[in-house]
Design an enzyme around this catalytic site. Structure first.
Site, PDB file in Angstrom:
ATOM      1  N   ASN A   1      56.098  47.019  37.324  1.00 38.90           N
ATOM      2  CA  ASN A   1      56.259  47.892  38.188  1.00 38.90           C
ATOM      3  C   ASN A   1      57.321  47.493  39.414  1.00 38.90           C
ATOM      4  O   ASN A   1      57.088  46.490  40.079  1.00 38.90           O
ATOM      5  CB  ASN A   1      54.966  48.270  38.884  1.00 38.90           C
ATOM      6  CG  ASN A   1      54.889  49.302  40.239  1.00 38.90           C
ATOM      7  OD1 ASN A   1      55.863  49.262  40.692  1.00 38.90           O
ATOM      8  ND2 ASN A   1      53.957  49.958  39.956  1.00 38.90           N
TER       9      ASN A   1
ATOM     10  N   HIS B   1      58.704  47.788  44.398  1.00 41.91           N
ATOM     11  CA  HIS B   1      58.771  47.068  45.518  1.00 41.91           C
ATOM     12  C   HIS B   1      60.261  46.353  45.712  1.00 41.91           C
ATOM     13  O   HIS B   1      60.432  45.885  46.843  1.00 41.91           O
ATOM     14  CB  HIS B   1      57.574  46.173  45.964  1.00 41.91           C
ATOM     15  CG  HIS B   1      56.378  46.868  46.236  1.00 41.91           C
ATOM     16  ND1 HIS B   1      56.382  47.796  47.335  1.00 41.91           N
ATOM     17  CD2 HIS B   1      55.248  46.917  45.578  1.00 41.91           C
ATOM     18  CE1 HIS B   1      54.987  48.350  47.323  1.00 41.91           C
ATOM     19  NE2 HIS B   1      54.521  47.800  45.974  1.00 41.91           N
TER      20      HIS B   1
ATOM     21  N   HIS C   1      56.353  54.557  40.509  1.00 41.25           N
ATOM     22  CA  HIS C   1      55.622  55.520  41.274  1.00 41.25           C
ATOM     23  C   HIS C   1      56.499  56.095  42.411  1.00 41.25           C
ATOM     24  O   HIS C   1      56.995  55.897  43.329  1.00 41.25           O
ATOM     25  CB  HIS C   1      54.566  54.773  42.043  1.00 41.25           C
ATOM     26  CG  HIS C   1      53.687  55.836  42.569  1.00 41.25           C
ATOM     27  ND1 HIS C   1      52.534  55.156  43.401  1.00 41.25           N
ATOM     28  CD2 HIS C   1      53.583  56.950  42.983  1.00 41.25           C
ATOM     29  CE1 HIS C   1      51.678  56.234  43.872  1.00 41.25           C
ATOM     30  NE2 HIS C   1      52.502  57.429  43.427  1.00 41.25           N
TER      31      HIS C   1
ATOM     32  N   ARG D   1      56.619  58.482  45.011  1.00 41.79           N
ATOM     33  CA  ARG D   1      55.769  58.924  46.026  1.00 41.79           C
ATOM     34  C   ARG D   1      56.114  60.235  46.590  1.00 41.79           C
ATOM     35  O   ARG D   1      57.362  60.442  46.779  1.00 41.79           O
ATOM     36  CB  ARG D   1      55.364  57.839  46.898  1.00 41.79           C
ATOM     37  CG  ARG D   1      54.521  56.656  46.456  1.00 41.79           C
ATOM     38  CD  ARG D   1      54.219  55.824  47.596  1.00 41.79           C
ATOM     39  NE  ARG D   1      52.941  56.386  48.303  1.00 41.79           N
ATOM     40  CZ  ARG D   1      51.739  55.991  48.151  1.00 41.79           C
ATOM     41  NH1 ARG D   1      51.172  55.150  47.396  1.00 41.79           N
ATOM     42  NH2 ARG D   1      50.719  56.696  49.003  1.00 41.79           N
TER      43      ARG D   1
ATOM     44  N   ARG E   1      58.952  56.704  49.713  1.00 37.96           N
ATOM     45  CA  ARG E   1      58.907  55.566  50.721  1.00 37.96           C
ATOM     46  C   ARG E   1      59.683  54.210  49.715  1.00 37.96           C
ATOM     47  O   ARG E   1      60.104  53.333  50.560  1.00 37.96           O
ATOM     48  CB  ARG E   1      57.594  54.723  51.078  1.00 37.96           C
ATOM     49  CG  ARG E   1      56.639  54.351  50.161  1.00 37.96           C
ATOM     50  CD  ARG E   1      55.492  54.142  50.545  1.00 37.96           C
ATOM     51  NE  ARG E   1      54.747  55.014  51.151  1.00 37.96           N
ATOM     52  CZ  ARG E   1      53.378  55.181  51.555  1.00 37.96           C
ATOM     53  NH1 ARG E   1      52.612  53.842  51.381  1.00 37.96           N
ATOM     54  NH2 ARG E   1      52.529  56.101  51.859  1.00 37.96           N
TER      55      ARG E   1
ATOM     56  N   GLU F   1      54.387  56.968  37.599  1.00 36.80           N
ATOM     57  CA  GLU F   1      53.394  57.191  38.191  1.00 36.80           C
ATOM     58  C   GLU F   1      53.413  58.285  39.523  1.00 36.80           C
ATOM     59  O   GLU F   1      54.493  58.445  40.157  1.00 36.80           O
ATOM     60  CB  GLU F   1      52.651  55.885  39.030  1.00 36.80           C
ATOM     61  CG  GLU F   1      52.246  54.999  38.104  1.00 36.80           C
ATOM     62  CD  GLU F   1      52.039  53.589  38.724  1.00 36.80           C
ATOM     63  OE1 GLU F   1      51.348  52.690  37.974  1.00 36.80           O
ATOM     64  OE2 GLU F   1      52.245  53.487  40.140  1.00 36.80           O
TER      65      GLU F   1
ATOM     66  N   THR G   1      47.988  52.688  46.463  1.00 41.51           N
ATOM     67  CA  THR G   1      47.057  53.594  45.955  1.00 41.51           C
ATOM     68  C   THR G   1      45.671  53.189  46.070  1.00 41.51           C
ATOM     69  O   THR G   1      45.235  52.087  45.444  1.00 41.51           O
ATOM     70  CB  THR G   1      47.135  54.052  44.360  1.00 41.51           C
ATOM     71  OG1 THR G   1      48.847  54.220  44.403  1.00 41.51           O
ATOM     72  CG2 THR G   1      46.752  55.098  43.988  1.00 41.51           C
TER      73      THR G   1
ATOM     74  N   GLU H   1      43.877  54.548  33.079  1.00 42.61           N
ATOM     75  CA  GLU H   1      44.114  53.163  33.535  1.00 42.61           C
ATOM     76  C   GLU H   1      42.863  52.695  34.546  1.00 42.61           C
ATOM     77  O   GLU H   1      42.742  53.580  35.660  1.00 42.61           O
ATOM     78  CB  GLU H   1      45.332  53.179  34.226  1.00 42.61           C
ATOM     79  CG  GLU H   1      45.882  51.828  34.706  1.00 42.61           C
ATOM     80  CD  GLU H   1      47.254  51.602  35.010  1.00 42.61           C
ATOM     81  OE1 GLU H   1      48.181  52.037  34.294  1.00 42.61           O
ATOM     82  OE2 GLU H   1      47.722  51.095  36.076  1.00 42.61           O
TER      83      GLU H   1
ATOM     84  N   HIS I   1      46.709  46.890  39.169  1.00 39.79           N
ATOM     85  CA  HIS I   1      46.620  46.989  40.912  1.00 39.79           C
ATOM     86  C   HIS I   1      46.142  45.838  41.317  1.00 39.79           C
ATOM     87  O   HIS I   1      44.943  45.347  40.865  1.00 39.79           O
ATOM     88  CB  HIS I   1      45.845  48.194  41.372  1.00 39.79           C
ATOM     89  CG  HIS I   1      46.155  48.836  42.658  1.00 39.79           C
ATOM     90  ND1 HIS I   1      46.008  47.886  43.756  1.00 39.79           N
ATOM     91  CD2 HIS I   1      46.970  49.555  42.937  1.00 39.79           C
ATOM     92  CE1 HIS I   1      46.578  48.411  44.811  1.00 39.79           C
ATOM     93  NE2 HIS I   1      47.185  49.460  44.571  1.00 39.79           N
TER      94      HIS I   1
HETATM   95  N1  PXP Z   1      48.786  50.895  38.400  1.00 35.38           N
HETATM   96  C1  PXP Z   1      48.765  51.982  39.223  1.00 35.38           C
HETATM   97  C2  PXP Z   1      48.249  53.307  38.860  1.00 35.38           C
HETATM   98  C3  PXP Z   1      49.131  51.740  40.384  1.00 35.38           C
HETATM   99  O1  PXP Z   1      49.485  52.927  41.421  1.00 35.38           O
HETATM  100  C4  PXP Z   1      49.809  50.553  41.068  1.00 35.38           C
HETATM  101  C5  PXP Z   1      50.648  50.425  42.267  1.00 35.38           C
HETATM  102  O2  PXP Z   1      51.653  51.269  42.310  1.00 35.38           O
HETATM  103  C6  PXP Z   1      49.879  49.753  40.094  1.00 35.38           C
HETATM  104  C7  PXP Z   1      49.185  49.639  38.655  1.00 35.38           C
HETATM  105  C8  PXP Z   1      50.553  48.190  40.263  1.00 35.38           C
HETATM  106  O3  PXP Z   1      49.593  47.569  41.344  1.00 35.38           O
HETATM  107  P1  PXP Z   1      50.440  46.463  41.967  1.00 35.38           P
HETATM  108  O4  PXP Z   1      51.736  46.712  42.582  1.00 35.38           O
HETATM  109  O5  PXP Z   1      49.441  45.916  42.907  1.00 35.38           O
HETATM  110  O6  PXP Z   1      50.757  45.419  40.907  1.00 35.38           O
END
Ligand code: PXP
Length: 247
Positions: A15, A18, A51, A53, A57, A78, A109, A159, A198
């Site tokens: 992901n 960030h 994601h 949003r 952001r 996402e 989330t 998930e 997550h």
């Molecule tokens: N899976 C989902 C559905 C999420 O919303 C997120 C956060 O955007 C992640 C995985 C990844 O989480 P993290 O950034 O904490 O590793």
């Protein structure tokens, strides 16, 4: 429903949200999340997760367009189950859409989608994505009620939210792990592909990666943070090694 065979290998979706968070802090184009996605692909990621949003952001509409057309790996988009996001998903046709709950005030989330309590909204939404050839997953808490609801809704993938497992320690973490194990077993029994994510880090990934019916982990914040110290390639390489060792 026939049980799918246990997944032979565990996929890693990286992901890159960030990277966009840092870019947006200054409002320019650097660092570019699409460049991070290309690096993640070269470092052995199996997919890219982003994601979009409601408040944009981090990831922007333009990022989704560039990720979709500039990166060869499958894109897992996402998004919240809103009409705006449905239109965007149908326009871009990513490999997969992971439906997440979204609150404007939250930092990330928080908690899973209430699949069991929103069947009327989710069923036609999932049907439209599925008809467009998009693989739908539901980001849910590891409970039997949510997994059973995902099956009734026709989502082929769930998930499991690992946030709570990652946040707690000691016996509470053990009981959270047991919930994830039971949920992953039930998902397989019901014929659903099971993903998890997550909050996962080098410290927490092993026991989740060891759950045999989990096919994919989606990891972002920790990898991007760790990349500051070791580089993205090394961070992904170490995560992959920990996942493989646990399997
Ligand atoms: N899976 C989902 C559905 C999420 O919303 C997120 C956060 O955007 C992640 C995985 C990844 O989480 P993290 O950034 O904490 O590793």
């Amino acid at each position: 429903m026939a049980q799918p065979p246990p997944p032979a290998s565990l996929r890693l979706g990286v992901n890159i949200d960030h990277v966009a968070t840092i870019r947006n802090a200054r409002g320019g184009a650097h660092p570019d999340p699409v460049r991070a996605a290309a690096l993640a692909a070269a470092a052995g990621a199996d997919g890219i997760t982003a994601h979009l949003r409601e408040d944009r952001r981090h990831i922007s509409d333009g990022d989704i367009d560039r990720l979709r057309h500039g990166i060869a790996l499958p894109l897992n988009l996402e998004m919240a189950a809103t009409p705006e996001m449905l239109e965007i998903a149908l326009r871009h046709r990513p490999h997969a859409c992971c439906l997440v709950p979204e609150k404007r005030e939250e930092r990330t989330t928080e908690g899973g989608l209430n699949a069991a309590g929103q069947q009327g909204v989710l069923k036609p939404f999932i049907a439209k994505l599925t008809a467009a050839g998009i693989r739908v997953s539901l980001f849910i808490e590891p409970t039997a009620a949510q997994i059973e609801a995902a099956r009734v809704l026709g989502a082929p993938v769930v998930e499991l939210h690992t946030g709570r497992y990652c946040e707690v320690a000691g016996d509470t973490r053990e009981s959270e792990l047991a919930r994830l194990q039971a949920a992953a077993a039930l998902a397989a029994e019901l014929g659903l592909e099971c993903h998890a994510g997550h909050g996962l880090s080098f410290e927490t990934v092993g026991p989740v990666a060891a759950i045999p019916t989990i096919a994919e982990l989606n990891i972002g914040h920790f990898l991007i943070g760790e990349a500051i110290f070791t580089g993205l390639e090394a961070a992904i390489g170490r995560m992959r090694a920990l996942m493989a060792a646990a399997r």
